[in-house]
Motif scaffolding. Structure first.
Motif, PDB file in Angstrom:
ATOM      1  N   ALA A 113       0.849  -1.192   0.000  1.00  0.00           N
ATOM      2  CA  ALA A 113       0.000   0.000   0.000  1.00  0.00           C
ATOM      3  C   ALA A 113       0.882   1.239   0.000  1.00  0.00           C
ATOM      4  O   ALA A 113       1.935   1.262   0.643  1.00  0.00           O
ATOM      5  CB  ALA A 113      -0.908  -0.004   1.223  1.00  0.00           C
ATOM      6  N   SER A 114       0.439   2.267  -0.732  1.00  0.00           N
ATOM      7  CA  SER A 114       1.150   3.545  -0.744  1.00  0.00           C
ATOM      8  C   SER A 114       0.113   4.665  -0.690  1.00  0.00           C
ATOM      9  O   SER A 114      -1.031   4.499  -1.134  1.00  0.00           O
ATOM     10  CB  SER A 114       2.025   3.677  -1.993  1.00  0.00           C
ATOM     11  OG  SER A 114       1.228   3.667  -3.159  1.00  0.00           O
ATOM     12  N   PHE A 115       0.522   5.800  -0.145  1.00  0.00           N
ATOM     13  CA  PHE A 115      -0.382   6.939   0.013  1.00  0.00           C
ATOM     14  C   PHE A 115       0.348   8.201  -0.400  1.00  0.00           C
ATOM     15  O   PHE A 115       1.420   8.516   0.132  1.00  0.00           O
ATOM     16  CB  PHE A 115      -0.832   7.034   1.470  1.00  0.00           C
ATOM     17  CG  PHE A 115      -1.853   8.097   1.721  1.00  0.00           C
ATOM     18  CD1 PHE A 115      -3.129   7.994   1.197  1.00  0.00           C
ATOM     19  CD2 PHE A 115      -1.547   9.206   2.493  1.00  0.00           C
ATOM     20  CE1 PHE A 115      -4.082   8.965   1.439  1.00  0.00           C
ATOM     21  CE2 PHE A 115      -2.491  10.177   2.744  1.00  0.00           C
ATOM     22  CZ  PHE A 115      -3.765  10.063   2.215  1.00  0.00           C
ATOM     23  N   LYS A 116      -0.219   8.915  -1.381  1.00  0.00           N
ATOM     24  CA  LYS A 116       0.401  10.142  -1.869  1.00  0.00           C
ATOM     25  C   LYS A 116      -0.681  11.081  -2.371  1.00  0.00           C
ATOM     26  O   LYS A 116      -1.580  10.661  -3.109  1.00  0.00           O
ATOM     27  CB  LYS A 116       1.396   9.827  -2.993  1.00  0.00           C
ATOM     28  CG  LYS A 116       2.128  11.039  -3.502  1.00  0.00           C
ATOM     29  CD  LYS A 116       3.109  10.681  -4.596  1.00  0.00           C
ATOM     30  CE  LYS A 116       3.776  11.943  -5.098  1.00  0.00           C
ATOM     31  NZ  LYS A 116       4.665  11.696  -6.208  1.00  0.00           N
ATOM     32  N   ASP A 117      -0.600  12.330  -1.954  1.00  0.00           N
ATOM     33  CA  ASP A 117      -1.511  13.389  -2.413  1.00  0.00           C
ATOM     34  C   ASP A 117      -2.987  13.030  -2.195  1.00  0.00           C
ATOM     35  O   ASP A 117      -3.830  13.287  -3.056  1.00  0.00           O
ATOM     36  CB  ASP A 117      -1.272  13.719  -3.892  1.00  0.00           C
ATOM     37  CG  ASP A 117       0.117  14.266  -4.140  1.00  0.00           C
ATOM     38  OD1 ASP A 117       0.676  14.890  -3.219  1.00  0.00           O
ATOM     39  OD2 ASP A 117       0.652  14.075  -5.248  1.00  0.00           O
ATOM     40  N   GLY A 118      -3.290  12.392  -1.068  1.00  0.00           N
ATOM     41  CA  GLY A 118      -4.682  12.076  -0.744  1.00  0.00           C
ATOM     42  C   GLY A 118      -5.237  10.857  -1.449  1.00  0.00           C
ATOM     43  O   GLY A 118      -6.438  10.603  -1.395  1.00  0.00           O
ATOM     44  N   VAL A 119      -4.379  10.085  -2.120  1.00  0.00           N
ATOM     45  CA  VAL A 119      -4.825   8.890  -2.838  1.00  0.00           C
ATOM     46  C   VAL A 119      -4.091   7.672  -2.285  1.00  0.00           C
ATOM     47  O   VAL A 119      -2.868   7.620  -2.276  1.00  0.00           O
ATOM     48  CB  VAL A 119      -4.578   9.026  -4.360  1.00  0.00           C
ATOM     49  CG1 VAL A 119      -5.000   7.759  -5.088  1.00  0.00           C
ATOM     50  CG2 VAL A 119      -5.323  10.229  -4.924  1.00  0.00           C
ATOM     51  N   LEU A 120      -4.865   6.690  -1.835  1.00  0.00           N
ATOM     52  CA  LEU A 120      -4.322   5.429  -1.332  1.00  0.00           C
ATOM     53  C   LEU A 120      -4.369   4.407  -2.456  1.00  0.00           C
ATOM     54  O   LEU A 120      -5.397   4.232  -3.104  1.00  0.00           O
ATOM     55  CB  LEU A 120      -5.155   4.929  -0.149  1.00  0.00           C
ATOM     56  CG  LEU A 120      -4.795   3.547   0.401  1.00  0.00           C
ATOM     57  CD1 LEU A 120      -3.438   3.582   1.096  1.00  0.00           C
ATOM     58  CD2 LEU A 120      -5.872   3.056   1.346  1.00  0.00           C
ATOM     59  N   LYS A 121      -3.242   3.720  -2.685  1.00  0.00           N
ATOM     60  CA  LYS A 121      -3.173   2.658  -3.691  1.00  0.00           C
ATOM     61  C   LYS A 121      -2.747   1.380  -2.992  1.00  0.00           C
ATOM     62  O   LYS A 121      -1.733   1.355  -2.304  1.00  0.00           O
ATOM     63  CB  LYS A 121      -2.199   3.004  -4.804  1.00  0.00           C
ATOM     64  CG  LYS A 121      -2.681   4.163  -5.646  1.00  0.00           C
ATOM     65  CD  LYS A 121      -1.830   4.387  -6.854  1.00  0.00           C
ATOM     66  CE  LYS A 121      -2.418   5.564  -7.622  1.00  0.00           C
ATOM     67  NZ  LYS A 121      -1.959   5.636  -8.966  1.00  0.00           N
ATOM     68  N   VAL A 122      -3.543   0.331  -3.173  1.00  0.00           N
ATOM     69  CA  VAL A 122      -3.267  -0.969  -2.569  1.00  0.00           C
ATOM     70  C   VAL A 122      -3.186  -1.994  -3.684  1.00  0.00           C
ATOM     71  O   VAL A 122      -4.064  -2.039  -4.558  1.00  0.00           O
ATOM     72  CB  VAL A 122      -4.377  -1.376  -1.566  1.00  0.00           C
ATOM     73  CG1 VAL A 122      -4.056  -2.716  -0.934  1.00  0.00           C
ATOM     74  CG2 VAL A 122      -4.560  -0.310  -0.502  1.00  0.00           C
ATOM     75  N   GLU A 123      -2.147  -2.812  -3.662  1.00  0.00           N
ATOM     76  CA  GLU A 123      -2.016  -3.895  -4.632  1.00  0.00           C
ATOM     77  C   GLU A 123      -2.040  -5.216  -3.878  1.00  0.00           C
ATOM     78  O   GLU A 123      -1.251  -5.443  -2.975  1.00  0.00           O
ATOM     79  CB  GLU A 123      -0.734  -3.784  -5.443  1.00  0.00           C
ATOM     80  CG  GLU A 123      -0.676  -4.847  -6.519  1.00  0.00           C
ATOM     81  CD  GLU A 123       0.468  -4.657  -7.498  1.00  0.00           C
ATOM     82  OE1 GLU A 123       0.752  -5.623  -8.223  1.00  0.00           O
ATOM     83  OE2 GLU A 123       1.055  -3.574  -7.531  1.00  0.00           O
ATOM     84  N   VAL A 124      -2.993  -6.072  -4.261  1.00  0.00           N
ATOM     85  CA  VAL A 124      -3.163  -7.369  -3.623  1.00  0.00           C
ATOM     86  C   VAL A 124      -2.869  -8.448  -4.659  1.00  0.00           C
ATOM     87  O   VAL A 124      -3.677  -8.694  -5.559  1.00  0.00           O
ATOM     88  CB  VAL A 124      -4.601  -7.544  -3.082  1.00  0.00           C
ATOM     89  CG1 VAL A 124      -4.730  -8.870  -2.358  1.00  0.00           C
ATOM     90  CG2 VAL A 124      -4.984  -6.385  -2.174  1.00  0.00           C
ATOM     91  N   PRO A 125      -1.695  -9.095  -4.567  1.00  0.00           N
ATOM     92  CA  PRO A 125      -1.356 -10.157  -5.520  1.00  0.00           C
ATOM     93  C   PRO A 125      -2.269 -11.375  -5.343  1.00  0.00           C
ATOM     94  O   PRO A 125      -2.684 -11.698  -4.232  1.00  0.00           O
ATOM     95  CB  PRO A 125       0.084 -10.512  -5.177  1.00  0.00           C
ATOM     96  CG  PRO A 125       0.598  -9.365  -4.387  1.00  0.00           C
ATOM     97  CD  PRO A 125      -0.585  -8.796  -3.678  1.00  0.00           C
ATOM     98  N   LYS A 126      -2.529 -12.035  -6.458  1.00  0.00           N
ATOM     99  CA  LYS A 126      -3.334 -13.258  -6.432  1.00  0.00           C
ATOM    100  C   LYS A 126      -2.411 -14.469  -6.556  1.00  0.00           C
ATOM    101  O   LYS A 126      -1.312 -14.363  -7.083  1.00  0.00           O
ATOM    102  CB  LYS A 126      -4.331 -13.277  -7.595  1.00  0.00           C
ATOM    103  CG  LYS A 126      -5.378 -12.187  -7.524  1.00  0.00           C
ATOM    104  CD  LYS A 126      -6.524 -12.420  -8.472  1.00  0.00           C
ATOM    105  CE  LYS A 126      -6.207 -12.095  -9.888  1.00  0.00           C
ATOM    106  NZ  LYS A 126      -7.368 -12.172 -10.794  1.00  0.00           N
TER     107      LYS A 126
END
Length: 140
Positions: A113-126
């Protein structure tokens, strides 16, 4: 022709605010849950959440039994000088939460997970789903 001022009883939001000033925020669904995009790729899920005004330290991302939960809190800005009068308050203060079921074929150990400029991005591998095996059982 008569012009009706914008700040009149004909403006529904204003009418609701005047009639029920303490209840409006309870019915404003958009303020309680952040906007989220979920993209399923061949090998992962990518989740993007808009969390404006939230600090990185106030965000919690959890994954449990295929459920991804994003929680964030915003705090009140208590800086108000004596004599100031709040005329309108629309910014939400409190706890935000969204939860999604992504399935059981997730690789929990490498979620990022990363957070920058008010946007959270989460990557969940399958991972490759395990296919149930079947066997014929002889009845004796």
């Amino acid at each position: 022709m008569s012009l009706i001022p914008r700040d009149s009883w004909f403006d529904f939001n204003q009418m609701f605010d005047h009639a029920f000033p303490t209840l409006r925020h309870k019915f404003d669904v958009e303020s309680f849950s952040p906007r989220i995009d979920i993209v399923e790729k061949e090998d992962s899920f990518e989740i993007t959440a808009d969390l404006p005004g939230v600090r990185k330290e106030d965000i919690s991302v959890q994954i449990n039994s295929g459920n991804l939960t994003i929680e964030a809190t915003t705090s009140k800005d208590e800086e108000q000088k004596e004599g100031d009068k709040v005329i309108r308050k629309e910014r939400y203060e409190g706890k935000l939460m969204r939860s999604f079921y992504l399935g059981h074929n997730l690789q929990h150990e490498t979620v990022s997970a990363s957070f920058k400029d008010g946007v959270l991005k989460v990557e969940v591998p399958k991972i490759e789903p395990t296919h149930p095996t079947s066997a014929r059982i002889e009845v004796k």
